[in-house]
Design an enzyme around this catalytic site. Structure first.
Site, mmCIF file in Angstrom:
data_model
loop_
_atom_site.group_PDB
_atom_site.id
_atom_site.type_symbol
_atom_site.label_atom_id
_atom_site.label_comp_id
_atom_site.label_asym_id
_atom_site.label_seq_id
_atom_site.Cartn_x
_atom_site.Cartn_y
_atom_site.Cartn_z
ATOM 1 N N LYS A 269 41.274 37.872 43.629
ATOM 2 C CA LYS A 269 41.392 37.318 42.281
ATOM 3 C C LYS A 269 40.794 35.914 42.269
ATOM 4 C CE LYS A 269 45.613 39.653 40.806
ATOM 5 N NZ LYS A 269 45.024 40.445 39.721
ATOM 6 N N ARG A 343 48.694 50.826 41.092
ATOM 7 C CA ARG A 343 48.648 52.284 40.889
ATOM 8 C C ARG A 343 48.696 53.023 42.216
ATOM 9 N NH1 ARG A 343 43.059 51.660 37.748
ATOM 10 N NH2 ARG A 343 44.093 49.679 37.345
HETATM 11 N N1 BES Z 1 48.931 42.707 38.929
HETATM 12 C C1 BES Z 1 47.705 42.927 38.282
HETATM 13 C C2 BES Z 1 47.844 43.027 36.764
HETATM 14 C C3 BES Z 1 48.280 41.772 36.042
HETATM 15 C C4 BES Z 1 47.341 40.954 35.435
HETATM 16 C C5 BES Z 1 49.615 41.461 35.917
HETATM 17 C C6 BES Z 1 47.751 39.821 34.768
HETATM 18 C C7 BES Z 1 50.020 40.324 35.243
HETATM 19 C C8 BES Z 1 49.090 39.507 34.657
HETATM 20 C C9 BES Z 1 47.073 44.231 38.765
HETATM 21 O O1 BES Z 1 47.357 44.560 40.084
HETATM 22 C C10 BES Z 1 45.582 44.052 38.688
HETATM 23 O O2 BES Z 1 45.095 43.198 39.343
HETATM 24 N N2 BES Z 1 44.931 44.889 37.888
HETATM 25 C C11 BES Z 1 43.521 44.819 37.726
HETATM 26 C C12 BES Z 1 42.958 46.212 37.731
HETATM 27 C C13 BES Z 1 41.458 46.282 37.768
HETATM 28 C C14 BES Z 1 40.938 45.748 39.075
HETATM 29 C C15 BES Z 1 41.044 47.724 37.590
HETATM 30 C C16 BES Z 1 43.233 44.129 36.407
HETATM 31 O O3 BES Z 1 43.946 44.374 35.435
HETATM 32 O O4 BES Z 1 42.307 43.323 36.350
HETATM 33 MN MN MN Z 2 46.025 43.619 41.435
#
Ligand code: BES
Ligand code: MN
Ligand code: ZN
Length: 492
Positions: A269, A343
């Site tokens: 991230k 997921r």
């Molecule tokens: N934990 C995150 C989702 C999230 C984002 C929670 C902001 C709280 C606040 C999740 O694991 C994630 O990173 N999802 C990605 C998925 C993508 C890589 C397909 C996302 O939403 O960017």
């Molecule tokens: Mn994630």
């Protein structure tokens, strides 16, 4: 903070301040000051106080204590929500000033359902008084210890007060866990805390799967997410069996995403998106809190709760993009993005939950950033393979006054997550419709005959400053009340 219901202010001689909400009523829209007539009528007449919505007047009444008169405007136009918000905000403003506050709602009992009013005011006061300051070396404690609700109908309200206490305590526990920092609240610690707490619950059994047991269960996806971590993964499995349960007793399973920190893994991230990812276990905390509160009402259904717990870290051994991993279900998954880890964890835990043949599975997860894009910070995304279950959850959300909106899963999304080199891939072609595509992935792990719903709480789990009883920063504990309503009222 404690709440006590009393019939009149005489029964709570120690209060330091009284809040008296009122309205304009009658033909000439005159201010109803009830039993405070002597104290306020003249005063109101000689001040600029007109009794319009939001007008306040503070004075010392005959018994020598300050009374704050707040008008909500015309009696015919006031909603229950306006009254509750007004009272909760006012009490919370005063929480550092007084230890004991009385709130006189006698004037409003005839307007709204007294039970609902007592339940909501008490819950929201207990939720609003929540603070997380255990890591501050100077512990800033609020003064407020007790709120007296002055109502004429106190005798029958102990159920409402008890429900408010049970549910709010569970929500505040959920908030505590979500607010804990990831260096303290890692997977082993989180699982141990759940175990310790759940052991106190009647008719509940607790099982915590350690790494060896998780390997035996062939939870390849959970292990792949955990591969970069110095902390072992955990799966917590709780069951509640009501007295007299038979094979026919309906069985609901809750499943929670418990990522104690999500760096994104090798699909790292960006620095601005990483703070806050300690809250990526909010799904697990929410599922547990709902389970805990619901079982204390001894519902006549079987309830299970499954939590998949790990963090998502980087190391030489961490899983890379392009990895292909076999899930517990036997389906293989091409991991294109290690940040789509929720997921993966849920897939294995959902499959494990299916072994116990529940009638219904509801998973709760901070699953996607895409749900924030679609619905904003304030609305929980609901996905389901069953219209009736979706409707019941929507009804429960309305009862709990929490925002929930159903989102679609379409055949095209189901196709998009089929991989060229494995059975599935863990993200679609692009980020469009990301929350639905994540749900489509989860759905692949639900066995036939089980109705399923997925709550994406990535938006609502934190920073709900628009609600008087939530902080603008930190865990909200939302969706616990919706799930509790579903578990204790909902016909499965
Ligand atoms: N934990 C995150 C989702 C999230 C984002 C929670 C902001 C709280 C606040 C999740 O694991 C994630 O990173 N999802 C990605 C998925 C993508 C890589 C397909 C996302 O939403 O960017
Ligand atoms: Mn994630
Ligand atoms: Zn995550």
């Amino acid at each position: 903070m404690k709440i006590e219901i009393v019939k009149s202010r005489v029964e709570c001689p120690k209060f330091e301040c009284l809040i008296f909400p009122t309205y304009l009523a009658g033909k000439n829209d005159s201010l109803d000051v009830g039993s405070y007539d002597d104290d306020f009528s003249k005063l109101a007449r000689f001040s600029s106080f007109k009794g319009e919505k939001g007008d306040e007047l503070e004075s010392i009444v005959a018994d020598g204590k300050p009374v704050i008169l707040i008008s909500l405007g015309k009696k015919s136009e006031i909603t229950e929500r306006e009254l509750i918000n007004c009272l909760v905000k006012k009490v919370l403003v005063l929480k550092s000033k007084y230890e004991e506050i009385a709130v006189d709602i006698i004037n409003f009992e005839e307007l709204y359902d007294a039970k609902s009013l007592i339940y909501k005011i008490s819950s929201e006061l207990m939720l609003g008084a929540y603070q997380f300051n255990k890591y501050k070396s100077k512990n800033e404690k609020a003064h407020l210890k007790k709120v007296f609700l002055v109502t004429g109908k106190n005798a029958k309200m102990s159920n409402e007060l008890n429900k408010a206490e049970v549910v709010s305590d569970a929500i505040n526990l959920c908030r505590d866990w979500v607010n804990e920092p990831p260096n303290v609240f890692h997977s082993e610690k989180f699982a141990a805390e759940v175990e310790k707490d759940a052991k106190k619950l009647a008719k509940v059994t607790v099982k915590v799967l350690n790494e060896t047991q998780i390997k035996k269960e062939c939870m390849g996806l959970l292990l792949a997410v955990n591969a970069g971590s110095t902390h072992a993964p955990r799966v917590v499995h709780l069951t509640y069996n009501p007295t007299g349960a038979t094979k026919k007793t309906k069985h609901i399973a809750l499943v929670g995403k418990g990522l104690t920190f999500d760096t994104g893994g090798y699909s790292l991230k960006p620095p601005t998106s990483m703070p806050g990812m300690k809250g990526d276990m909010a799904g697990a905390a929410t599922a547990y809190a709902a389970f805990k509160a619901a079982v204390s009402f001894k519902p006549k259904i079987k309830i299970s709760c499954f939590l998949g717990i790990t963090d998502n870290m980087i190391s030489g051994g961490a899983t890379t993009p392009d990895a292909i991993v076999t899930s517990r279900s036997g389906k293989t998954v091409e991991i294109l993005n290690t940040d789509a880890e929720g997921r993966l964890v849920l897939a294995d835990v959902l499959d494990y939950a299916c072994d116990f043949k529940p009638d219904v599975i509801i998973d709760v997860a901070t699953l996607t950033g895409a749900i924030l894009v679609a619905l904003g910070d304030e609305i929980c995304g609901l996905f389901s393979n069953d219209d009736k279950l979706a409707e019941k959850l929507e009804t429960s959300a309305k009862l709990a006054e929490e925002y929930m909106w159903r989102m679609p899963i379409i055949e095209e999304f189901r196709k998009e997550i089929i991989s060229k080199v494995a059975d599935l891939k863990n993200m679609g072609e692009n980020r469009n419709g990301g929350a639905s595509k994540a749900a489509a992935f989860l759905e692949k792990f639900i066995r036939d005959g089980i109705t399923w719903a997925h709550l994406d709480i990535a938006g609502v789990s934190e920073s709900q400053g628009h609600l008087p009883y939530c902080s603008s920063k930190g865990a909200s504990g939302l969706m616990v009340r919706t799930l509790v309503e579903y578990l204790i009222n909902g016909k499965v």
